[in-house]
Every structure is written in structure tokens, then in C-alpha cells.
Design a protein around this motif. Structure first.
Motif, PDB file in Angstrom:
ATOM      1  N   MET A   1       0.845  -1.159   0.000  1.00  0.00           N
ATOM      2  CA  MET A   1       0.000   0.000   0.000  1.00  0.00           C
ATOM      3  C   MET A   1       0.898   1.231   0.000  1.00  0.00           C
ATOM      4  O   MET A   1       1.819   1.339   0.787  1.00  0.00           O
ATOM      5  CB  MET A   1      -0.893  -0.050   1.231  1.00  0.00           C
ATOM      6  N   SER A   2       0.625   2.122  -0.870  1.00  0.00           N
ATOM      7  CA  SER A   2       1.467   3.306  -1.008  1.00  0.00           C
ATOM      8  C   SER A   2       1.120   4.331   0.070  1.00  0.00           C
ATOM      9  O   SER A   2       0.093   4.253   0.739  1.00  0.00           O
ATOM     10  CB  SER A   2       1.298   3.912  -2.397  1.00  0.00           C
ATOM     11  N   ARG A   3       1.986   5.289   0.180  1.00  0.00           N
ATOM     12  CA  ARG A   3       1.810   6.351   1.162  1.00  0.00           C
ATOM     13  C   ARG A   3       0.545   7.158   0.879  1.00  0.00           C
ATOM     14  O   ARG A   3      -0.159   7.546   1.800  1.00  0.00           O
ATOM     15  CB  ARG A   3       3.050   7.239   1.095  1.00  0.00           C
ATOM     16  N   MET A   4       0.203   7.410  -0.365  1.00  0.00           N
ATOM     17  CA  MET A   4      -0.993   8.155  -0.761  1.00  0.00           C
ATOM     18  C   MET A   4      -2.255   7.390  -0.386  1.00  0.00           C
ATOM     19  O   MET A   4      -3.232   7.976   0.071  1.00  0.00           O
ATOM     20  CB  MET A   4      -0.994   8.426  -2.268  1.00  0.00           C
ATOM     21  N   GLU A   5      -2.243   6.078  -0.594  1.00  0.00           N
ATOM     22  CA  GLU A   5      -3.412   5.270  -0.274  1.00  0.00           C
ATOM     23  C   GLU A   5      -3.650   5.236   1.227  1.00  0.00           C
ATOM     24  O   GLU A   5      -4.793   5.282   1.692  1.00  0.00           O
ATOM     25  CB  GLU A   5      -3.249   3.853  -0.813  1.00  0.00           C
ATOM     26  N   ARG A   6      -2.581   5.170   2.023  1.00  0.00           N
ATOM     27  CA  ARG A   6      -2.726   5.163   3.479  1.00  0.00           C
ATOM     28  C   ARG A   6      -3.290   6.502   3.971  1.00  0.00           C
ATOM     29  O   ARG A   6      -4.143   6.532   4.843  1.00  0.00           O
ATOM     30  CB  ARG A   6      -1.377   4.892   4.154  1.00  0.00           C
TER      31      ARG A   6
ATOM     32  N   SER B   1      -5.176   8.556   2.307  1.00  0.00           N
ATOM     33  CA  SER B   1      -6.566   8.600   1.861  1.00  0.00           C
ATOM     34  C   SER B   1      -7.450   7.750   2.774  1.00  0.00           C
ATOM     35  O   SER B   1      -8.546   8.163   3.150  1.00  0.00           O
ATOM     36  CB  SER B   1      -6.662   8.124   0.414  1.00  0.00           C
TER      37      SER B   1
END
Length: 171
Positions: A1-6, A8
Motif C-alpha cells: 500500500m502506497s503512502r498516498m493510499e494510506r 486517503s
């Protein structure tokens, strides 16, 4: 999971939590019930000046007479005068009463008028002392005739040179 998804997902969880809390507050208040364990009736909640808090006396029996009041708003003049006027009915009689508080520092002159549905009026003079203590003035009790009554109190300077306040019963 990418930093942006976390980030969000974290924002979505925070928003959902806030919505859930605001949805639960009214439910919690409804479950809690009225404060202090004693509900107050309609007449207990009337904002009458010069009256005491309702007592814990037992409720009257169904065949007892009941007093009903129809009051207008509590008004305040720029000079520091407060007044509220009501029509009151009890046991086949009706009368008018005005509650006042004089913070003007001057003696005042008042007139309280009860207007009957048949067109007749009952009027009394209400001298108001120059102190801040709460007081009241009322008309004589009259036998009630069917239909609505109204009352108005007019309070002016002692020499009646200037009207300071006019308070009606709301009818």
C-alpha cells in the motif's frame, strides 16, 4: 500500500468516525431523558416575572379548578423597565396581570387594561415605585364570558409625558 493510499484511508476513517459520533449524540440524549429527573409542565415553563419556582406540591385532583394563563412576551425598554402581561382564568373568573421590574430609578405610572370579548374593558392604574424590586398589578376578577380575552399594560413616566413600554397578553 502506497503512502498516498494510506493517507486517503486515514482521512476516510477520520471522516466516518466524526459522522458516527454526531449521529450518536442525539441518540444518547434521548436515552438519558430529561435533566434533574423532574419534567416541568407548560405553566411551569412560562417566563413570568415576579413568580417563584414551581413547588413540588401534589398535582390537583381532576375535579379541582385549574388556572390558565395566556401571556405575551417579556419586554424590556432601553430605559431599564421590564414587563410581561397575561390574562388569567380560574374558576369561571378572568383577570389581567402585569409583572414588572423598574430599573429606571424613577417613579412610573402604569395602566393595565383587560379587554373582554363583548367589547367592554376593565382598567386599573398601576403606580410603580422607583426601585428595582419586581412587582405586579392586576385588574379585578370578572365573570368569564365565552371567547378570548386580551390585556395590555402601558407604562409611562410619572407625569405620563412619555410612554416607555407597552406589553400585551398575546391575544
Amino acid at each position: 500500500m502506497s503512502r498516498m493510499e494510506r493517507a486517503s484511508n486515514l482521512r476516510l476513517i477520520a471522516l466516518a468516525s466524526v459522522v458516527a459520533i454526531f449521529a450518536l449524540i442525539p441518540l444518547a440524549a434521548a436515552i438519558a431523558g430529561p435533566p434533574s429527573g423532574r419534567e416541568r409542565g407548560l405553566l411551569d415553563r412560562l417566563p413570568l416575572l415576579g413568580t417563584e419556582e414551581p413547588s413540588d406540591a401534589p398535582a390537583p385532583e381532576p375535579d379541582d379548578t385549574r388556572q390558565t394563563a395566556s401571556c405575551g412576551p417579556r419586554l424590556t425598554s432601553p430605559d431599564g423597565l421590564r414587563a410581561q402581561t397575561c390574562t388569567i382564568s380560574e374558576d369561571g373568573d378572568t383577570w389581567a396581570r402585569t409583572y414588572y421590574r423598574n430599573a429606571t430609578g424613577h417613579e412610573l405610572s402604569g395602566v393595565l387594561t383587560l379587554m373582554r370579548p363583548d367589547g367592554r374593558t376593565v382598567q386599573v392604574d398601576c403606580p410603580i415605585a422607583a426601585h428595582q424590586r419586581t412587582g405586579s398589578c392586576e385588574t379585578p376578577h370578572e365573570r368569564t364570558v365565552p371567547d378570548a380575552y386580551a390585556a395590555v399594560a402601558e407604562i409611562a413616566t410619572k407625569d405620563a409625558d412619555r410612554l416607555l413600554l407597552r406589553a400585551g397578553s398575546g391575544h
